[in-house]
Design a protein around this motif. Structure first.
Motif, PDB file in Angstrom:
ATOM      1  N   ILE A  91       0.840  -1.207   0.000  1.00  0.00           N
ATOM      2  CA  ILE A  91       0.000   0.000   0.000  1.00  0.00           C
ATOM      3  C   ILE A  91       0.871   1.251   0.000  1.00  0.00           C
ATOM      4  CG2 ILE A  91      -1.624   1.326   1.422  1.00  0.00           C
ATOM      5  CD1 ILE A  91      -2.990  -1.273   2.149  1.00  0.00           C
ATOM      6  N   ASN A  92       1.982   1.206   0.719  1.00  0.00           N
ATOM      7  CA  ASN A  92       2.900   2.355   0.703  1.00  0.00           C
ATOM      8  C   ASN A  92       3.427   2.613  -0.710  1.00  0.00           C
ATOM      9  OD1 ASN A  92       2.572   2.634   3.452  1.00  0.00           O
ATOM     10  ND2 ASN A  92       4.462   1.553   3.973  1.00  0.00           N
ATOM     11  N   GLU A  93       3.744   1.536  -1.426  1.00  0.00           N
ATOM     12  CA  GLU A  93       4.219   1.695  -2.801  1.00  0.00           C
ATOM     13  C   GLU A  93       3.124   2.292  -3.686  1.00  0.00           C
ATOM     14  OE1 GLU A  93       5.424  -2.194  -3.920  1.00  0.00           O
ATOM     15  OE2 GLU A  93       7.358  -2.108  -2.866  1.00  0.00           O
TER      16      GLU A  93
ATOM     17  N   PHE B 132      -5.285  -6.707  16.407  1.00  0.00           N
ATOM     18  CA  PHE B 132      -4.598  -5.472  16.013  1.00  0.00           C
ATOM     19  C   PHE B 132      -4.087  -5.574  14.574  1.00  0.00           C
ATOM     20  CE2 PHE B 132      -3.802  -4.936  20.726  1.00  0.00           C
ATOM     21  CZ  PHE B 132      -4.672  -3.856  20.852  1.00  0.00           C
ATOM     22  N   GLY B 133      -3.670  -6.794  14.180  1.00  0.00           N
ATOM     23  CA  GLY B 133      -3.225  -7.006  12.807  1.00  0.00           C
ATOM     24  C   GLY B 133      -4.351  -6.805  11.807  1.00  0.00           C
TER      25      GLY B 133
ATOM     26  N   GLU C 196      -7.160  -0.310   8.375  1.00  0.00           N
ATOM     27  CA  GLU C 196      -6.735   1.092   8.385  1.00  0.00           C
ATOM     28  C   GLU C 196      -5.794   1.398   7.219  1.00  0.00           C
ATOM     29  OE1 GLU C 196      -5.037   1.805  12.183  1.00  0.00           O
ATOM     30  OE2 GLU C 196      -6.931   1.554  13.282  1.00  0.00           O
ATOM     31  N   SER C 197      -4.937   0.443   6.868  1.00  0.00           N
ATOM     32  CA  SER C 197      -4.028   0.651   5.738  1.00  0.00           C
ATOM     33  C   SER C 197      -4.803   0.834   4.442  1.00  0.00           C
ATOM     34  CB  SER C 197      -3.060  -0.523   5.612  1.00  0.00           C
ATOM     35  OG  SER C 197      -2.263  -0.662   6.767  1.00  0.00           O
ATOM     36  N   ILE C 198      -5.845   0.008   4.250  1.00  0.00           N
ATOM     37  CA  ILE C 198      -6.653   0.114   3.041  1.00  0.00           C
ATOM     38  C   ILE C 198      -7.425   1.435   3.018  1.00  0.00           C
ATOM     39  CG2 ILE C 198      -8.609  -0.909   1.807  1.00  0.00           C
ATOM     40  CD1 ILE C 198      -7.627  -3.632   2.738  1.00  0.00           C
ATOM     41  N   CYS C 199      -7.914   1.839   4.195  1.00  0.00           N
ATOM     42  CA  CYS C 199      -8.643   3.108   4.268  1.00  0.00           C
ATOM     43  C   CYS C 199      -7.744   4.305   3.972  1.00  0.00           C
ATOM     44  CB  CYS C 199      -9.283   3.279   5.645  1.00  0.00           C
ATOM     45  SG  CYS C 199     -10.666   2.155   5.972  1.00  0.00           S
ATOM     46  N   ASN C 200      -6.457   4.161   4.199  1.00  0.00           N
ATOM     47  CA  ASN C 200      -5.520   5.273   3.997  1.00  0.00           C
ATOM     48  C   ASN C 200      -4.984   5.354   2.571  1.00  0.00           C
ATOM     49  OD1 ASN C 200      -5.661   6.214   6.654  1.00  0.00           O
ATOM     50  ND2 ASN C 200      -4.093   4.785   7.357  1.00  0.00           N
ATOM     51  N   VAL C 201      -5.472   4.494   1.685  1.00  0.00           N
ATOM     52  CA  VAL C 201      -5.076   4.590   0.280  1.00  0.00           C
ATOM     53  C   VAL C 201      -5.650   5.877  -0.318  1.00  0.00           C
ATOM     54  CG1 VAL C 201      -5.376   3.564  -2.009  1.00  0.00           C
ATOM     55  CG2 VAL C 201      -4.855   2.105  -0.045  1.00  0.00           C
TER      56      VAL C 201
END
Length: 372
Positions: A196-198, A303-304, A310-315
């Protein structure tokens, strides 16, 4: 010896470390005569010793209960690491950090079991030396071996000591194989974060290029952004499939482990409410510890799952085109309903559930005591 093996595998690549770690965990079950990774079980003297310990424990426990008038008073191979450790330093670092986390969990579990079973083995000797009190290390007696006789007491102690060693190694090795599979959920989550960062970097680069491009001009790199988005979607689907597979594989084992330890806690607690019984009190601690490590890991896994969502929501979805947004929306909807680890399909594996079980144990124990 295990510490030496652990320090050795920290020097290798993530894939090599993971393979060595799996072999080291399997070597513990080999001590019991069971090669979990072998396609066929081969019996040897260690296997028969384990069977003897199991039969000895179960048979004489039942006998001890009946003799008092019926008084109530075992891996998963994750093989994706070799595929991603060469993708860059960030992937290599993430995979290594997840193996380090598993090694830390192994040390915590090992130390807890060592302390608990050493207490079970040494306290009877300490009481014997202190005031001559003869108690057993475990809660059963062996017919024909009265504790009043010195030889019979020593023989009973040695037999129970063998049972405790088998039990302790079995608990430890079984927990490690389960945790080896469960902790890979966190590895999947961390790798998804990297992907997701990429994708976000590419989308931010698109926004910067759009600000510099002429009105109506075409922004380059659409194929790369499409590829990165599909990588994220495919990895999330792989993550979902893995969680579903782990749930199916460990469903009965986790439920049996947690509920059996809860039952052992309840019975041990009830026994010590009437009068102090040292083997039951120590086994209460062992049972509570065994149940707690599962529930604590379950909370860490929750938490994982939250990290994935949360990672997907932050795209930066607003930088995606129409077709890409539809694909992203499907992934986001699926991420809202993760395949969390369940106990019997009704309770989540978490500290919250452990507290509910403890409350239930106390309530049931009080009810049973009021009826006696």
């Amino acid at each position: 010896e295990l510490d030496i093996q652990i320090s050795y595998i920290t020097m290798n690549s993530p894939a090599s470390r993971f393979r060595e770690l799996s072999k080291n965990i399997n070597s513990l079950t080999n001590l019991l005569g069971v090669d979990v990774l072998a396609p066929k079980l081969v019996f040897n003297y260690r296997t028969w010793t384990t069977i003897f310990a199991i039969v000895n424990y179960a048979g004489f426990t039942v006998f001890s209960i009946l003799n008092n008038g019926g008084d109530w008073v075992v891996g998963l191979k994750a093989s994706l690491m070799g595929e991603y450790e060469n993708r860059g330093q960030s992937y290599h670092k993430t995979l290594n950090s997840n193996i380090d986390r598993l090694l830390g969990i192994m040390r915590i579990i090992r130390n807890g079991y060592v302390i608990a079973f050493c207490m079970m083995g040494t306290l009877p000797l300490a009481m014997l030396l202190y005031d001559g009190t003869r108690v057993t290390a475990m809660q059963y007696l062996i017919p024909g071996l009265p504790l009043e006789n010195d030889f019979c007491y020593i023989l009973t102690y040695l037999i129970q000591l063998v049972t405790m060693v088998v039990q302790g190694v079995g608990f430890y090795a079984g927990d490690l194989f389960v945790f080896l599979g469960l902790t890979q959920i966190l590895t999947f989550a961390d790798v998804l974060q990297l992907k997701i960062n990429e994708l976000n970097d590419a989308l931010e680069h698109k926004a910067e290029n759009r600000a510099l491009a002429a009105i109506g001009g075409q922004i380059q790199g659409e194929d790369m952004r499409q590829h990165l988005l599909l990588e994220v979607i495919k990895w999330h689907q792989l993550f979902t499939d893995y969680c579903r597979s782990v749930n199916a594989l460990y469903y009965e084992l986790i439920a049996t482990q947690v509920l059996s330890m809860a039952l052992a806690m309840m019975l041990s607690f009830c026994i010590n409410l009437t009068s102090f019984h040292m083997p039951s009190a120590i086994f209460f601690v062992v049972s509570a510890y065994s149940m707690s490590i599962y529930c604590i890991l379950g909370t860490i896994l929750e938490f994982g799952f939250d990290q994935v969502y949360e990672s997907i929501c932050n795209v930066n979805w607003y930088e995606l085109n129409g077709g890409q947004r539809k694909l992203f929306g499907l992934m986001l909807r699926e991420a809202q309903y993760p395949h969390t680890i369940q106990i019997l399909g009704v309770m989540s594996l978490s500290v919250r559930t452990a507290l509910q079980i403890v409350k239930l144990i106390y309530s049931v124990s009080m009810m049973m005591m009021n009826r006696t």
